[in-house]
Design a protein around this motif. Structure first.
Motif, mmCIF file in Angstrom:
data_model
loop_
_atom_site.group_PDB
_atom_site.id
_atom_site.type_symbol
_atom_site.label_atom_id
_atom_site.label_comp_id
_atom_site.label_asym_id
_atom_site.label_seq_id
_atom_site.Cartn_x
_atom_site.Cartn_y
_atom_site.Cartn_z
ATOM 1 N N ARG A 1 0.872 -1.485 -0.014
ATOM 2 C CA ARG A 1 0.137 -0.249 0.054
ATOM 3 C C ARG A 1 0.767 0.927 -0.010
ATOM 4 O O ARG A 1 0.018 2.267 -0.196
ATOM 5 N N THR A 2 1.955 1.703 0.626
ATOM 6 C CA THR A 2 2.715 1.826 0.612
ATOM 7 C C THR A 2 4.257 1.811 0.431
ATOM 8 O O THR A 2 4.526 0.924 -0.245
ATOM 9 N N ARG A 3 4.349 2.725 -0.847
ATOM 10 C CA ARG A 3 5.566 2.142 -1.452
ATOM 11 C C ARG A 3 6.925 3.124 -1.098
ATOM 12 O O ARG A 3 6.853 3.897 -0.473
ATOM 13 N N PHE A 4 7.680 2.044 -0.749
ATOM 14 C CA PHE A 4 9.472 2.867 -0.198
ATOM 15 C C PHE A 4 10.546 2.546 -1.242
ATOM 16 O O PHE A 4 11.685 1.322 -1.271
ATOM 17 N N PRO A 5 10.702 3.602 -2.319
ATOM 18 C CA PRO A 5 12.167 3.137 -3.614
ATOM 19 C C PRO A 5 13.386 3.621 -3.196
ATOM 20 O O PRO A 5 13.375 4.000 -1.547
ATOM 21 N N SER A 6 13.836 4.011 -3.477
ATOM 22 C CA SER A 6 14.960 4.064 -2.841
ATOM 23 C C SER A 6 15.177 6.049 -2.835
ATOM 24 O O SER A 6 15.917 6.393 -1.634
#
Length: 313
Positions: free
Chosen positions: A55-60
């Motif tokens: 649900r929540t994105r954690f990209p670089s």
């Protein structure tokens, strides 16, 4: 230790595990974040974050702006929304939890039956003081097409046989022998779309499968066919699907996943009469949530003790 539990839409996380055992400050975020800026602003002071699936994105870019983050727990054993290599470089431990897929299989059949028998329309009619509306169809003797005959697709096919349906299947890696061993007839990609009365999608989202169901594939389908997607929204070209539904080139779509989630308030799929839509609840079942949050607490306790478990890299 400060712990953030994200995207707890139903406000149930604290009741499903023993968070007090961690002797930490635990904060629950119920609502989805609008963008990366909102994520960074909300989580800047947290050492531990528990993410609900993707649900929540954690990209670089996000991980690089959270220097205080030391442990990221995702519910489930994988999470395509987390850049694991960026987390490793930043010294962030990433852990997963247990998982089982049968709630998604069950919802797939709830959607198929709802679309075939016009359940949403009938329920709405009764609530408005009416009675029978429209004419649904039964499934016995119909053809169930399974796009992706993996663990979940195979389970869906097994239930289809119990309804007396014929099962056909195709995916990029499926072989005729594999299909036969799982009780399905192997067909070509085009045959799958052309012959299916109900077409259910069970693929992993990747660069190769993104947009796999597009305008051409939808154009091959019967005007009486039902398209079902409980996997990932971007597997289907959403604009092409809306066009097919609006033009009644297929009978209906039963969808639990979308390109953007939560689905925007004015999105056409919220109001199209031949779309049966649920808010990505395939895995949203009490027994699975108990596993998610119980294991998340165990992950945090083990990490605090210097012996992390269920690490994802």
């Amino acid at each position: 230790m400060r712990i953030a539990i994200l995207d707890d839409y139903q406000d149930v996380a604290l009741s499903l595990a023993d968070w007090d055992s961690l002797r930490a400050e635990v904060h629950v975020f119920r609502d989805a974040f609008e963008d990366e800026e909102a994520v960074v602003a909300a989580l800047a002071e947290y050492e531990v974050v528990v993410a609900m699936r993707e649900r929540t994105r954690f990209p670089s870019s996000t991980l690089g702006r959270l220097p205080g983050l030391k442990l990221l727990v995702t519910t489930g054993p994988v999470n395509a929304a987390i850049d694991l290599e960026a987390a490793r470089r930043a010294g962030i431990t990433v852990c997963g939890t247990g998982y089982f897929g049968y709630p998604t299989v069950e919802l797939t059949w709830a959607l198929i039956l709802s679309a075939a028998r016009l359940v949403p329309q009938q329920v709405d009619s009764v609530r408005r003081g009416g009675w029978q509306e429209g004419l649904g169809t039964s499934l016995r003797g119909a053809t169930l097409g399974v796009l992706g005959l993996g663990r979940l697709g195979t389970a869906v096919a097994e239930i289809g046989r119990a309804f007396g349906m014929r099962t056909i299947a195709w995916s990029q890696n499926l072989t005729p022998a594999d299909a036969q061993a799982k009780g399905a007839e192997y067909v070509s990609q085009d045959e799958l779309f052309a012959r299916s009365d109900v077409l259910s999608i069970h693929l992993v989202l990747s660069d190769r499968t993104r947009g796999l169901v597009g305008e051409r594939e939808l154009g091959l389908m019967k005007s009486t066919a039902i398209l079902v997607n409980t996997s990932r929204g971007p597997l289907v070209d959403e604009a092409a699907l809306i066009g097919a539904l609006t033009g009644k080139r297929i009978a209906s779509a039963a969808l639990d996943v979308f390109d953007r989630e939560p689905l925007p308030a004015g999105h056409p799929l919220r109001t199209l009469p031949n779309a049966v839509v649920t808010p990505h609840i395939g895995y949203v079942a009490r027994d699975l949530y108990e596993v998610f949050y119980r294991d998340a607490v165990e992950d945090i306790a083990a990490w605090s003790a210097g012996t992390p478990v269920r690490t994802l890299f």
